[in-house]
Write an enzyme that holds these catalytic residues in place. Sequence first.
Site, mmCIF file in Angstrom:
data_model
loop_
_atom_site.group_PDB
_atom_site.id
_atom_site.type_symbol
_atom_site.label_atom_id
_atom_site.label_comp_id
_atom_site.label_asym_id
_atom_site.label_seq_id
_atom_site.Cartn_x
_atom_site.Cartn_y
_atom_site.Cartn_z
ATOM 1 N N ASP A 79 0.844 -1.193 0.000
ATOM 2 C CA ASP A 79 0.000 0.000 0.000
ATOM 3 C C ASP A 79 0.880 1.243 0.000
ATOM 4 O O ASP A 79 2.098 1.147 0.131
ATOM 5 C CB ASP A 79 -1.003 0.010 1.166
ATOM 6 C CG ASP A 79 -0.368 -0.139 2.528
ATOM 7 O OD1 ASP A 79 -1.123 -0.212 3.508
ATOM 8 O OD2 ASP A 79 0.875 -0.179 2.643
ATOM 9 N N TYR A 81 2.896 4.751 0.900
ATOM 10 C CA TYR A 81 3.632 5.192 2.086
ATOM 11 C C TYR A 81 2.692 5.923 3.031
ATOM 12 O O TYR A 81 1.781 6.642 2.599
ATOM 13 C CB TYR A 81 4.775 6.124 1.682
ATOM 14 C CG TYR A 81 5.896 5.446 0.925
ATOM 15 C CD1 TYR A 81 6.657 4.434 1.518
ATOM 16 C CD2 TYR A 81 6.209 5.833 -0.371
ATOM 17 C CE1 TYR A 81 7.699 3.821 0.828
ATOM 18 C CE2 TYR A 81 7.250 5.224 -1.067
ATOM 19 C CZ TYR A 81 7.996 4.217 -0.467
ATOM 20 O OH TYR A 81 9.024 3.614 -1.150
ATOM 21 N N PHE A 92 6.552 2.099 -4.259
ATOM 22 C CA PHE A 92 7.959 2.305 -3.900
ATOM 23 C C PHE A 92 8.500 3.695 -4.248
ATOM 24 O O PHE A 92 9.616 4.036 -3.873
ATOM 25 C CB PHE A 92 8.864 1.226 -4.521
ATOM 26 C CG PHE A 92 8.551 -0.163 -4.057
ATOM 27 C CD1 PHE A 92 8.942 -0.597 -2.796
ATOM 28 C CD2 PHE A 92 7.837 -1.044 -4.859
ATOM 29 C CE1 PHE A 92 8.640 -1.876 -2.347
ATOM 30 C CE2 PHE A 92 7.527 -2.332 -4.428
ATOM 31 C CZ PHE A 92 7.931 -2.748 -3.164
ATOM 32 N N HIS A 204 11.304 -9.350 0.179
ATOM 33 C CA HIS A 204 10.941 -7.929 0.070
ATOM 34 C C HIS A 204 12.184 -7.075 0.336
ATOM 35 O O HIS A 204 13.062 -7.462 1.112
ATOM 36 C CB HIS A 204 9.853 -7.603 1.091
ATOM 37 C CG HIS A 204 9.178 -6.298 0.862
ATOM 38 N ND1 HIS A 204 9.678 -5.108 1.342
ATOM 39 C CD2 HIS A 204 8.039 -5.988 0.191
ATOM 40 C CE1 HIS A 204 8.873 -4.116 0.974
ATOM 41 N NE2 HIS A 204 7.870 -4.621 0.281
#
Length: 242
Positions: A79, A81, A92, A204
């Site tokens: 989701d 930031y 990102f 991740h």
Amino acid sequence: MTTWNESQKITNIETHSSWSKFFNNEFKKEYIGELEEFLQQEIEKFGEIREIYPPREQVFNAFNNCHLDKLKVVIIGQDPYINPGEAMGLSFSVPKGKKIPPSLKNIYLELYKDKEVEFSCLPKSGDLSSWAEQGILLLNASLTVRQSKSNSHYKYWQKLTDNLIKFISNEKENVIFVLWGNFAKQKKQLINTLNKHHILESAHPSPLSASRGGWFGNNHFSKINNILKNNNKEIINWHSII
């Protein structure tokens, strides 16, 4: 003051015409009304003390920066930031001038370590818009979030983004789906992997996950370009962010 505009609905936010088939169909479904109602409740309940990110006009940024007819790669995030000024509708990515978040720092470190990519220095900007414009859909599974509350909107966006992944899988061929971390890997079941698309998986890039191994050395950036070359597609200029 909330960054969300209470007087307008998400169904009125413009997206590039190449995505019209998907959104025109999806916006007719019952769950969209539930999503709209939830977002309005969030504004009424938290609007004075918590903002909704990203700003309303950037919610569908991923689809305006990356057009369906040019789509080559899908990078799935969880989701937006949750800190002020960071979310911009691309997974990102943060706007130019903002401090680079930890996960993106590790993405850049992996770029730097990938010898085939040949980065001579770490990028100073966290804005990944130029990657999106080259055919990378920087997709968050939830397109909004409440300030300081990760995953707070996911269950209301899940149908739309899951249906989107299935739509891309059905409509396109030889798309590279990049699944970083267990959350993104769960989306693999939505993708036709039987000789139609390509899957790249790893840990991740978040500091906690990357420190356990499986992120650094995945060479995903050079692997993406090698797959594109093998399919006679133009490679991604990763250096465009510098």
